[in-house]
Design an enzyme around this catalytic site. Sequence first.
Site, PDB file in Angstrom:
ATOM      1  N   GLU A   1      56.556  46.239  36.238  1.00 57.52           N
ATOM      2  CA  GLU A   1      56.160  46.036  37.694  1.00 57.52           C
ATOM      3  C   GLU A   1      55.450  44.496  37.589  1.00 57.52           C
ATOM      4  O   GLU A   1      54.002  44.447  37.202  1.00 57.52           O
ATOM      5  CB  GLU A   1      55.415  47.028  38.172  1.00 57.52           C
ATOM      6  CG  GLU A   1      55.830  48.377  37.911  1.00 57.52           C
ATOM      7  CD  GLU A   1      56.790  48.467  39.156  1.00 57.52           C
ATOM      8  OE1 GLU A   1      56.773  48.043  40.181  1.00 57.52           O
ATOM      9  OE2 GLU A   1      57.554  49.496  39.004  1.00 57.52           O
TER      10      GLU A   1
ATOM     11  N   CYS B   1      50.196  42.493  44.859  1.00 55.50           N
ATOM     12  CA  CYS B   1      51.657  42.040  44.545  1.00 55.50           C
ATOM     13  C   CYS B   1      52.613  42.081  45.912  1.00 55.50           C
ATOM     14  O   CYS B   1      53.344  41.311  46.057  1.00 55.50           O
ATOM     15  CB  CYS B   1      52.311  42.885  43.559  1.00 55.50           C
ATOM     16  SG  CYS B   1      52.277  44.831  43.975  1.00 55.50           S
TER      17      CYS B   1
HETATM   18  P1  NAD Z   1      48.259  39.592  33.557  1.00 52.52           P
HETATM   19  O1  NAD Z   1      49.750  39.513  33.359  1.00 52.52           O
HETATM   20  O2  NAD Z   1      47.464  38.227  33.280  1.00 52.52           O
HETATM   21  O3  NAD Z   1      47.652  40.857  32.818  1.00 52.52           O
HETATM   22  C1  NAD Z   1      48.017  42.236  33.030  1.00 52.52           C
HETATM   23  C2  NAD Z   1      47.578  42.861  31.956  1.00 52.52           C
HETATM   24  O4  NAD Z   1      48.355  42.552  30.501  1.00 52.52           O
HETATM   25  C3  NAD Z   1      46.123  42.900  31.363  1.00 52.52           C
HETATM   26  O5  NAD Z   1      45.477  44.166  31.181  1.00 52.52           O
HETATM   27  C4  NAD Z   1      46.263  42.198  30.281  1.00 52.52           C
HETATM   28  O6  NAD Z   1      45.065  42.333  29.188  1.00 52.52           O
HETATM   29  C5  NAD Z   1      47.424  42.297  29.594  1.00 52.52           C
HETATM   30  N1  NAD Z   1      48.280  41.744  28.538  1.00 52.52           N
HETATM   31  C6  NAD Z   1      47.827  40.117  28.485  1.00 52.52           C
HETATM   32  N2  NAD Z   1      48.580  39.752  27.561  1.00 52.52           N
HETATM   33  C7  NAD Z   1      49.431  40.916  27.031  1.00 52.52           C
HETATM   34  C8  NAD Z   1      50.275  40.918  25.798  1.00 52.52           C
HETATM   35  N3  NAD Z   1      50.812  40.017  25.270  1.00 52.52           N
HETATM   36  N4  NAD Z   1      50.677  42.198  25.436  1.00 52.52           N
HETATM   37  C9  NAD Z   1      50.303  43.142  26.361  1.00 52.52           C
HETATM   38  N5  NAD Z   1      49.459  43.321  27.424  1.00 52.52           N
HETATM   39  C10 NAD Z   1      48.958  42.094  27.707  1.00 52.52           C
HETATM   40  O7  NAD Z   1      48.504  40.104  34.802  1.00 52.52           O
HETATM   41  P2  NAD Z   1      46.909  39.832  35.836  1.00 52.52           P
HETATM   42  O8  NAD Z   1      46.534  38.496  36.135  1.00 52.52           O
HETATM   43  O9  NAD Z   1      46.040  40.758  35.567  1.00 52.52           O
HETATM   44  O10 NAD Z   1      47.431  40.466  37.419  1.00 52.52           O
HETATM   45  C11 NAD Z   1      48.143  39.984  38.559  1.00 52.52           C
HETATM   46  C12 NAD Z   1      49.553  40.008  38.429  1.00 52.52           C
HETATM   47  O11 NAD Z   1      50.151  41.051  38.475  1.00 52.52           O
HETATM   48  C13 NAD Z   1      50.108  39.359  39.499  1.00 52.52           C
HETATM   49  O12 NAD Z   1      51.067  38.547  39.094  1.00 52.52           O
HETATM   50  C14 NAD Z   1      50.598  40.409  40.325  1.00 52.52           C
HETATM   51  O13 NAD Z   1      51.664  40.191  41.138  1.00 52.52           O
HETATM   52  C15 NAD Z   1      50.935  41.412  39.247  1.00 52.52           C
HETATM   53  N6  NAD Z   1      50.991  42.811  39.993  1.00 52.52           N
HETATM   54  C16 NAD Z   1      52.263  43.345  40.064  1.00 52.52           C
HETATM   55  C17 NAD Z   1      52.186  44.803  40.748  1.00 52.52           C
HETATM   56  C18 NAD Z   1      53.356  45.608  40.817  1.00 52.52           C
HETATM   57  O14 NAD Z   1      53.424  46.381  41.217  1.00 52.52           O
HETATM   58  N7  NAD Z   1      54.721  44.981  40.879  1.00 52.52           N
HETATM   59  C19 NAD Z   1      51.144  45.120  41.266  1.00 52.52           C
HETATM   60  C20 NAD Z   1      49.791  44.403  41.141  1.00 52.52           C
HETATM   61  C21 NAD Z   1      49.844  43.327  40.392  1.00 52.52           C
END
Ligand code: NAD
Length: 467
Positions: free
Chosen positions: A226, A260
């Site tokens: 997502e 999002c």
């Molecule tokens: P991010 O991708 O930086 O981090 C998300 C999670 O992934 C964190 O817990 C992080 O520690 C983890 N992570 C980082 N590197 C990783 C790796 N290599 N392997 C596994 N996990 C790893 O995102 P963010 O900045 O925390 O959140 C914002 C983003 O989330 C925005 O792009 C937003 O649109 C999206 N979002 C999507 C939805 C949806 O339902 N589609 C909902 C809310 C937020």
Amino acid sequence: MTAVHDPRTGEVERSLTPPDPAELAVTATRLRAAAPAWQDLGFAGRGDVLRSWADRIEAHADELTAALVADTGRRTESVMEVQQVAGMARRWAASAEELLAPATGTTAVPGIDLLTTSRPYDLVGVISPWNFPLLLGLIDAIPALAAGCAVLAKPSEVTPRFIAPLRRTVAEVPELSGVLELVEGAGETGAALIGLVDLVCFTGSVPTGRLVGAAAAAAFIPAFLELGGKDPAIVLPGADLDRASSALLWGGTANAGQSCLSIERVYVDAAHHDELVDLLVTKAEKVRLAWPGLADGELGPLIDPAQARVVESHLADAVAKGATVRTGGSVERHGGGWWVRPTVLTGVDHTMAVMREETFGPVLPVMAYRSVEEAVALANDSEYGLSGAVFGPEPDAEAVAGRLAVGAVSVNDAGLTAFIHDGEKNSFGLSGLGGSRMGAASIRRFVRKQTVMTNHATDPDPWWYRT
Ligand code: NAD
């Protein structure tokens, strides 16, 4: 070592305490070992456990809300997160059995019948972002638990304060504490988790989503991704502009735009452009920053300083390319935090980052169109396809909604997927991959179907033995 910042003051509060890889593996092994007994409890037993947990979440609502406020700097959305997860636990407790009920059937071959059942994965991993720390940490975990899976969850390193009070609610429900664990940690912990689970649900950015998808493919496990969005809204001729402007303002600025499903682009027919912009600006200017006190306004800070830099760069790029700031328009520093007032931009076009890339701030760029064809083409001119909105008379608005390349469309409203989770939806484009997180399909992500085909016939020599 990852530092945890206070989004209201910018101060470093503490560092994270992630498990090391060996500790994480021990946790995964313990959870996996507990899964069969959890499955043996059946839907009714698990439903009782989830309902007890909902009660404990509500009993600790103040403590959880306070931790979420410390994580995110905003209050209203924190209260809503706690209410929503308790409701979610009760909803899945009530509906899981029916949604995963075994099915019997006959076949084209007389005497051979089918029994199709759902076999849960033993251990589901959940990796979640910082914008709704509790809600997005549990939106997949709860249906997975209801289906019979154990869950290992790793919320974002940016907002880890809610983990401790949430753990306390879990500890008060002994049957649950064996099958649900939440760990602190950053990207390395998330990456390590993928190698330990049978299925991963990831919510976050597109770049990390790509890494998670690749790691899941290497581990040969399903990944449900997502990801980000750049949600468009189309305002058709005949739309109620007063209502549309209120909905757009909410959809674009709730949680300071850090959703999002935020409305990030508005397309309005040229004849109504000026009137809509005037309404948006008038209403936007009534929204106050929740500063210096939490209760002094509606809009919280930008939670992640890294995201504040993205918002700043999108605003600068738009202005440099000719956009006009009608209200708001800058990232302000108050008390060490990062804040943006509701911002309305006009004179925008698709050469600007603010119309193409995820901004994740309370910014509404408004662009005029000359025909509905053009509006649909502009809305679909995006790498993303999460959700969108259309305002206008029915049924024309629904017809336009059906032409958008997105998974969910609010008609005469915005961002309805924030609290309406009943309809199934799939992401288009870079907004995600995998089965629907919403609706009945959500819980079906956590099981494998198994069909047992029994030949009841007594014929010792059916025709297919002879072919
Ligand atoms: P991010 O991708 O930086 O981090 C998300 C999670 O992934 C964190 O817990 C992080 O520690 C983890 N992570 C980082 N590197 C990783 C790796 N290599 N392997 C596994 N996990 C790893 O995102 P963010 O900045 O925390 O959140 C914002 C983003 O989330 C925005 O792009 C937003 O649109 C999206 N979002 C999507 C939805 C949806 O339902 N589609 C909902 C809310 C937020």
